[in-house]
Design a protein around this motif. Sequence first.
Motif, PDB file in Angstrom:
ATOM      1  N   PHE A   1       0.916  -1.167  -0.669  1.00  0.00           N
ATOM      2  CA  PHE A   1       0.103  -0.132  -0.116  1.00  0.00           C
ATOM      3  C   PHE A   1       0.877   1.283  -0.211  1.00  0.00           C
ATOM      4  CE2 PHE A   1      -2.559  -3.047   2.422  1.00  0.00           C
ATOM      5  CZ  PHE A   1      -3.581  -3.552   0.902  1.00  0.00           C
ATOM      6  N   THR A   2       1.703   1.233   1.085  1.00  0.00           N
ATOM      7  CA  THR A   2       3.086   2.444   0.493  1.00  0.00           C
ATOM      8  C   THR A   2       3.474   2.369  -0.865  1.00  0.00           C
ATOM      9  OG1 THR A   2       4.420   0.912   1.703  1.00  0.00           O
ATOM     10  CG2 THR A   2       3.827   2.628   3.241  1.00  0.00           C
ATOM     11  N   ALA A   3       3.666   0.933  -1.454  1.00  0.00           N
ATOM     12  CA  ALA A   3       3.981   1.705  -2.446  1.00  0.00           C
ATOM     13  C   ALA A   3       3.458   2.067  -3.118  1.00  0.00           C
ATOM     14  CB  ALA A   3       5.057   0.109  -3.153  1.00  0.00           C
ATOM     15  N   GLN A   4       2.453   1.619  -4.100  1.00  0.00           N
ATOM     16  CA  GLN A   4       1.136   2.295  -4.303  1.00  0.00           C
ATOM     17  C   GLN A   4       0.812   3.386  -4.475  1.00  0.00           C
ATOM     18  OE1 GLN A   4      -2.290  -0.850  -3.766  1.00  0.00           O
ATOM     19  NE2 GLN A   4      -1.662  -1.759  -5.429  1.00  0.00           N
ATOM     20  N   GLY A   5       0.802   4.246  -2.915  1.00  0.00           N
ATOM     21  CA  GLY A   5       1.204   4.986  -2.702  1.00  0.00           C
ATOM     22  C   GLY A   5       1.550   6.054  -3.513  1.00  0.00           C
ATOM     23  N   VAL A   6       3.381   5.552  -3.136  1.00  0.00           N
ATOM     24  CA  VAL A   6       3.790   6.596  -4.216  1.00  0.00           C
ATOM     25  C   VAL A   6       4.263   6.666  -5.528  1.00  0.00           C
ATOM     26  CG1 VAL A   6       6.220   6.669  -3.660  1.00  0.00           C
ATOM     27  CG2 VAL A   6       5.512   6.415  -1.862  1.00  0.00           C
ATOM     28  N   ILE A   7       3.252   5.523  -5.541  1.00  0.00           N
ATOM     29  CA  ILE A   7       3.789   6.238  -7.183  1.00  0.00           C
ATOM     30  C   ILE A   7       2.822   6.070  -7.864  1.00  0.00           C
ATOM     31  CG2 ILE A   7       3.862   3.926  -9.597  1.00  0.00           C
ATOM     32  CD1 ILE A   7       5.378   2.135  -7.626  1.00  0.00           C
ATOM     33  N   ALA A   8       1.573   6.128  -7.164  1.00  0.00           N
ATOM     34  CA  ALA A   8       0.079   7.108  -7.343  1.00  0.00           C
ATOM     35  C   ALA A   8      -0.019   8.501  -7.576  1.00  0.00           C
ATOM     36  CB  ALA A   8      -0.992   6.826  -7.034  1.00  0.00           C
ATOM     37  N   GLY A   9       1.476   8.591  -5.980  1.00  0.00           N
ATOM     38  CA  GLY A   9       1.465  10.609  -7.022  1.00  0.00           C
ATOM     39  C   GLY A   9       2.520  10.878  -7.462  1.00  0.00           C
ATOM     40  N   ALA A  10       3.181   9.601  -8.011  1.00  0.00           N
ATOM     41  CA  ALA A  10       4.206  10.109  -9.386  1.00  0.00           C
ATOM     42  C   ALA A  10       3.334  10.774 -10.083  1.00  0.00           C
ATOM     43  CB  ALA A  10       5.408   9.597  -8.889  1.00  0.00           C
TER      44      ALA A  10
ATOM     45  N   GLN B   1      -4.238   6.108  -0.259  1.00  0.00           N
ATOM     46  CA  GLN B   1      -4.633   7.462  -1.097  1.00  0.00           C
ATOM     47  C   GLN B   1      -4.408   8.883  -0.383  1.00  0.00           C
ATOM     48  OE1 GLN B   1      -5.892   8.162  -3.777  1.00  0.00           O
ATOM     49  NE2 GLN B   1      -5.668   5.687  -4.315  1.00  0.00           N
ATOM     50  N   ALA B   2      -3.994   9.325   1.453  1.00  0.00           N
ATOM     51  CA  ALA B   2      -3.659   9.438   1.994  1.00  0.00           C
ATOM     52  C   ALA B   2      -1.579   9.772   1.817  1.00  0.00           C
ATOM     53  CB  ALA B   2      -3.400   9.398   4.015  1.00  0.00           C
ATOM     54  N   VAL B   3      -1.258   8.745   1.708  1.00  0.00           N
ATOM     55  CA  VAL B   3       0.570   8.817   1.079  1.00  0.00           C
ATOM     56  C   VAL B   3       0.880   9.745  -0.307  1.00  0.00           C
ATOM     57  CG1 VAL B   3       2.217   7.593   0.456  1.00  0.00           C
ATOM     58  CG2 VAL B   3       1.096   6.489   2.394  1.00  0.00           C
ATOM     59  N   ALA B   4      -0.649   8.485  -1.170  1.00  0.00           N
ATOM     60  CA  ALA B   4      -0.364   9.492  -2.845  1.00  0.00           C
ATOM     61  C   ALA B   4      -0.469  11.090  -2.708  1.00  0.00           C
ATOM     62  CB  ALA B   4      -1.251   8.938  -3.356  1.00  0.00           C
ATOM     63  N   ASN B   5      -1.024  11.796  -1.934  1.00  0.00           N
ATOM     64  CA  ASN B   5      -1.403  12.752  -1.344  1.00  0.00           C
ATOM     65  C   ASN B   5      -0.260  14.047  -1.088  1.00  0.00           C
ATOM     66  OD1 ASN B   5      -4.388  12.445  -2.736  1.00  0.00           O
ATOM     67  ND2 ASN B   5      -4.778  13.080  -0.765  1.00  0.00           N
ATOM     68  N   VAL B   6       0.792  12.737  -0.566  1.00  0.00           N
ATOM     69  CA  VAL B   6       1.586  13.758   0.076  1.00  0.00           C
ATOM     70  C   VAL B   6       2.865  13.730  -0.382  1.00  0.00           C
ATOM     71  CG1 VAL B   6       3.383  13.282   1.927  1.00  0.00           C
ATOM     72  CG2 VAL B   6       0.851  13.022   2.747  1.00  0.00           C
ATOM     73  N   VAL B   7       2.911  12.653  -1.674  1.00  0.00           N
ATOM     74  CA  VAL B   7       3.890  12.041  -2.610  1.00  0.00           C
ATOM     75  C   VAL B   7       3.595  13.459  -3.877  1.00  0.00           C
ATOM     76  CG1 VAL B   7       4.695  11.255  -4.155  1.00  0.00           C
ATOM     77  CG2 VAL B   7       4.324  10.033  -1.545  1.00  0.00           C
ATOM     78  N   GLU B   8       2.703  13.755  -4.142  1.00  0.00           N
ATOM     79  CA  GLU B   8       2.074  14.373  -5.309  1.00  0.00           C
ATOM     80  C   GLU B   8       1.969  15.640  -4.944  1.00  0.00           C
ATOM     81  OE1 GLU B   8      -1.312  15.513  -8.408  1.00  0.00           O
ATOM     82  OE2 GLU B   8      -1.297  14.819  -6.048  1.00  0.00           O
ATOM     83  N   SER B   9       2.275  16.351  -3.789  1.00  0.00           N
ATOM     84  CA  SER B   9       2.404  17.314  -2.768  1.00  0.00           C
ATOM     85  C   SER B   9       3.570  18.074  -2.852  1.00  0.00           C
ATOM     86  CB  SER B   9       1.899  17.973  -2.043  1.00  0.00           C
ATOM     87  OG  SER B   9       2.816  19.192  -1.366  1.00  0.00           O
ATOM     88  N   TYR B  10       4.547  16.780  -2.826  1.00  0.00           N
ATOM     89  CA  TYR B  10       6.236  17.136  -2.663  1.00  0.00           C
ATOM     90  C   TYR B  10       6.858  17.022  -3.826  1.00  0.00           C
ATOM     91  CZ  TYR B  10       7.288  16.893   2.387  1.00  0.00           C
ATOM     92  OH  TYR B  10       6.468  16.884   3.273  1.00  0.00           O
ATOM     93  N   VAL B  11       6.602  16.061  -4.895  1.00  0.00           N
ATOM     94  CA  VAL B  11       7.105  15.876  -6.183  1.00  0.00           C
ATOM     95  C   VAL B  11       7.377  17.354  -6.838  1.00  0.00           C
ATOM     96  CG1 VAL B  11       7.161  13.450  -5.894  1.00  0.00           C
ATOM     97  CG2 VAL B  11       5.406  14.637  -7.275  1.00  0.00           C
ATOM     98  N   ARG B  12       5.754  18.163  -6.825  1.00  0.00           N
ATOM     99  CA  ARG B  12       5.337  18.833  -7.730  1.00  0.00           C
ATOM    100  C   ARG B  12       6.671  19.757  -7.136  1.00  0.00           C
ATOM    101  NH1 ARG B  12       0.998  18.499 -11.086  1.00  0.00           N
ATOM    102  NH2 ARG B  12      -0.386  16.852 -10.913  1.00  0.00           N
ATOM    103  N   PHE B  13       6.307  20.137  -5.911  1.00  0.00           N
ATOM    104  CA  PHE B  13       7.368  21.073  -5.154  1.00  0.00           C
ATOM    105  C   PHE B  13       9.016  21.121  -5.580  1.00  0.00           C
ATOM    106  CE2 PHE B  13      10.085  23.333  -1.657  1.00  0.00           C
ATOM    107  CZ  PHE B  13       8.812  24.219  -1.786  1.00  0.00           C
TER     108      PHE B  13
END
Length: 283
Positions: A28-37, A262-274
């Motif tokens: 789940f953490t792996a899926q979240g990280v990749i989904a955010g990216a 999904q919560a992990v994905a939100n965090v990752v998306e925000s960071y990679v964009r920044f």
Amino acid sequence: MPIATLKDVLKSGQEKGAVGAFSTYDLFTAQGVIAGAERAGLPVITMVGAPVLDKPGNEEVGKIVVQLAEQAKVPVVVLLDHAKSFESCVKAIRLGFSAVMIDGSHLSIEDNVKVTKKVVEAAKAVGVSVEGELGALAGAEDGETVMRAKMTNPLDVPSFAEATGVDALAISIGNAHGLYKGKPMLDFNILEKSCASTETPLVLHGGTGIDRKQFARSIQFGMRKINIGTEIKVTYMDTFTQLHTGNREAYDLIGVPQACKQAVANVVESYVRFFSNGWKEEI
């Protein structure tokens, strides 16, 4: 998309930005990280810590992360984080990891060079990237604790990078693993001198708790990879706890992990964009 190496993503359109690297522990953490990216349309680095991979049965976690990276819509690196030995790095390479980090920061600089160079020679023979570390970070991560930090000497950076041939180099500038006690204050004098002395991409570990202005200055001076570990754990566990506490009788092992992902994905998306572009607004 083929799995990416650290060397690939650090040179691919990232000259004026950094790539986010995030700790992963399970499906789940792996899926979240990749989904955010994937939402951001940007490359990402998934990290599996050596202490995590060494736990009984956790080789399967490594295999899962590799498989997910190969199926991703954006370039994904699978990196072994903070390996202390040559053998740990070889284990990850055999599992299909595309990058390994050999952490010889607890050794003398001579022994650090020796073990790092040995890993580089073996990894590059099979197309795997290598990250080294010069200077030690205090704090706790994935069950391992370092009590005292050892700041990087900028004068050692170019010779270490040249002697080892690493694709990326983590340095210690006041950053730490885990949750900071008080506000972290990075030493940008060390960073600026280090960046000026080498073309090897530099890495900032211990990103959880560092404010965006300091991230922005780090990227401006030349950090090209930024690690976020503890925040991934906090996000996942806090989401799980809140949802389970809100409806304890459900014992929802289907919906709750999906929400955590999904919560992990939100965090990752925000960071990679920044890290890629948004940091410029903080300068």
